[in-house]
Design an enzyme around this catalytic site. Structure first.
Site, mmCIF file in Angstrom:
data_model
loop_
_atom_site.group_PDB
_atom_site.id
_atom_site.type_symbol
_atom_site.label_atom_id
_atom_site.label_comp_id
_atom_site.label_asym_id
_atom_site.label_seq_id
_atom_site.Cartn_x
_atom_site.Cartn_y
_atom_site.Cartn_z
ATOM 1 N N HIS A 32 -2.451 7.390 7.097
ATOM 2 C CA HIS A 32 -1.462 8.279 6.472
ATOM 3 C C HIS A 32 -2.097 9.597 6.041
ATOM 4 O O HIS A 32 -1.467 10.648 6.097
ATOM 5 C CB HIS A 32 -0.859 7.616 5.222
ATOM 6 C CG HIS A 32 0.334 6.750 5.489
ATOM 7 N ND1 HIS A 32 1.507 7.240 6.031
ATOM 8 C CD2 HIS A 32 0.556 5.434 5.250
ATOM 9 C CE1 HIS A 32 2.394 6.249 6.127
ATOM 10 N NE2 HIS A 32 1.840 5.135 5.665
ATOM 11 N N GLY A 36 0.826 -1.197 0.000
ATOM 12 C CA GLY A 36 0.000 0.000 0.000
ATOM 13 C C GLY A 36 0.861 1.247 0.000
ATOM 14 O O GLY A 36 2.027 1.214 0.425
ATOM 15 N N CYS A 91 6.057 -0.214 6.949
ATOM 16 C CA CYS A 91 5.646 0.935 6.138
ATOM 17 C C CYS A 91 6.807 1.331 5.240
ATOM 18 O O CYS A 91 7.951 1.356 5.704
ATOM 19 C CB CYS A 91 5.270 2.092 7.066
ATOM 20 S SG CYS A 91 4.795 3.594 6.210
ATOM 21 N N LEU A 92 6.520 1.633 3.984
ATOM 22 C CA LEU A 92 7.585 2.020 3.061
ATOM 23 C C LEU A 92 8.286 3.303 3.512
ATOM 24 O O LEU A 92 9.418 3.562 3.118
ATOM 25 C CB LEU A 92 7.031 2.194 1.641
ATOM 26 C CG LEU A 92 6.540 0.905 0.973
ATOM 27 C CD1 LEU A 92 5.921 1.211 -0.389
ATOM 28 C CD2 LEU A 92 7.665 -0.115 0.823
ATOM 29 N N GLN A 103 2.997 9.959 1.205
ATOM 30 C CA GLN A 103 4.282 9.252 1.182
ATOM 31 C C GLN A 103 5.120 9.604 -0.051
ATOM 32 O O GLN A 103 6.314 9.328 -0.085
ATOM 33 C CB GLN A 103 4.069 7.731 1.229
ATOM 34 C CG GLN A 103 3.481 7.258 2.550
ATOM 35 C CD GLN A 103 3.358 5.750 2.563
ATOM 36 O OE1 GLN A 103 2.356 5.204 2.120
ATOM 37 N NE2 GLN A 103 4.388 5.067 3.046
ATOM 38 N N HIS A 130 -4.143 1.309 7.898
ATOM 39 C CA HIS A 130 -2.807 1.911 7.858
ATOM 40 C C HIS A 130 -2.736 3.040 6.830
ATOM 41 O O HIS A 130 -2.247 4.140 7.127
ATOM 42 C CB HIS A 130 -1.786 0.804 7.542
ATOM 43 C CG HIS A 130 -0.377 1.263 7.393
ATOM 44 N ND1 HIS A 130 0.634 0.871 8.250
ATOM 45 C CD2 HIS A 130 0.211 2.055 6.465
ATOM 46 C CE1 HIS A 130 1.775 1.432 7.858
ATOM 47 N NE2 HIS A 130 1.552 2.149 6.764
ATOM 48 N N GLU A 131 -3.222 2.756 5.613
ATOM 49 C CA GLU A 131 -3.102 3.754 4.541
ATOM 50 C C GLU A 131 -3.997 4.965 4.795
ATOM 51 O O GLU A 131 -3.596 6.110 4.553
ATOM 52 C CB GLU A 131 -3.432 3.137 3.180
ATOM 53 C CG GLU A 131 -2.515 1.993 2.755
ATOM 54 C CD GLU A 131 -1.029 2.316 2.853
ATOM 55 O OE1 GLU A 131 -0.643 3.495 2.730
ATOM 56 O OE2 GLU A 131 -0.244 1.380 3.092
HETATM 57 NI NI NI Z 1 2.706 3.273 5.516
#
Ligand code: NI
Length: 162
Positions: free
Chosen positions: A137, A46, A91-92, A51, A133-134
């Site tokens: 963000h 995701g 998380c990226l 991000q 999670h997304e």
């Molecule tokens: Ni993330």
């Protein structure tokens, strides 16, 4: 399509609230394409627009093992949750780290698709986790603030699970 630079923890943009998308434009279409390419390249499940430095309410998710089932969500909103799951989350924007986070086991969300048509999606397990999670963000929240215990190095976390 182009790869975008993934912002990492410490970058202010990750702590800011994103703005709704009011209409589909070429710019947003390009953003979606780029986010998908960037997520797949980084082998993530995701990615949210902040991000890649864009404070718009756009999320892409793909939890399929083949990476061939992209979910595109504009202005996503959680409308129902149920149950609880406790597990490792990464998380990226927090490269190489994993921490234990409790999330709902079931999530129902609604969003607009790339044609600005409203749809609903239900998910359990990893998809439920990714949805929450997304969407967090977009509120400027990172999972690291919800980690129970210690934020681990990814390889170290795997050892703990064995
Ligand atoms: Ni993330």
């Amino acid at each position: 399509m182009a790869l975008r630079n993934i912002r990492t923890i410490g970058d202010d943009v990750l702590t800011k609230k994103s703005k709704p998308v009011n209409e589909m434009t070429d710019k947003i279409r390009t953003l979606i394409d780029d986010m998908l390419e960037t997520m797949y390249e980084a082998q993530g499940v995701g990615l949210a627009a902040p991000q890649v430095g864009i404070l718009k309410r756009v999320v892409v998710i793909d939890v399929s093992p083949e990476g061939d089932s992209p979910i595109i969500m504009i202005n996503p909103r959680i409308i129902e949750t149920d149950g609880e799951q406790k597990g490792g989350e990464g998380c990226l924007s927090v490269p190489g780290k994993i921490g234990t986070v409790t999330r709902p086991q079931y999530v129902k969300a609604e969003a607009y698709d790339e044609n600005m048509e409203l749809f609903e999606i239900e998910g359990t397990d990893l998809l439920a986790r990714a949805l929450v999670h997304e969407i967090e963000h977009l509120e400027g929240m990172l999972y690291v603030d919800k980690v129970e215990g210690r934020l681990c190095d990814a390889d170290e976390f795997e050892q703990e699970e064995e």
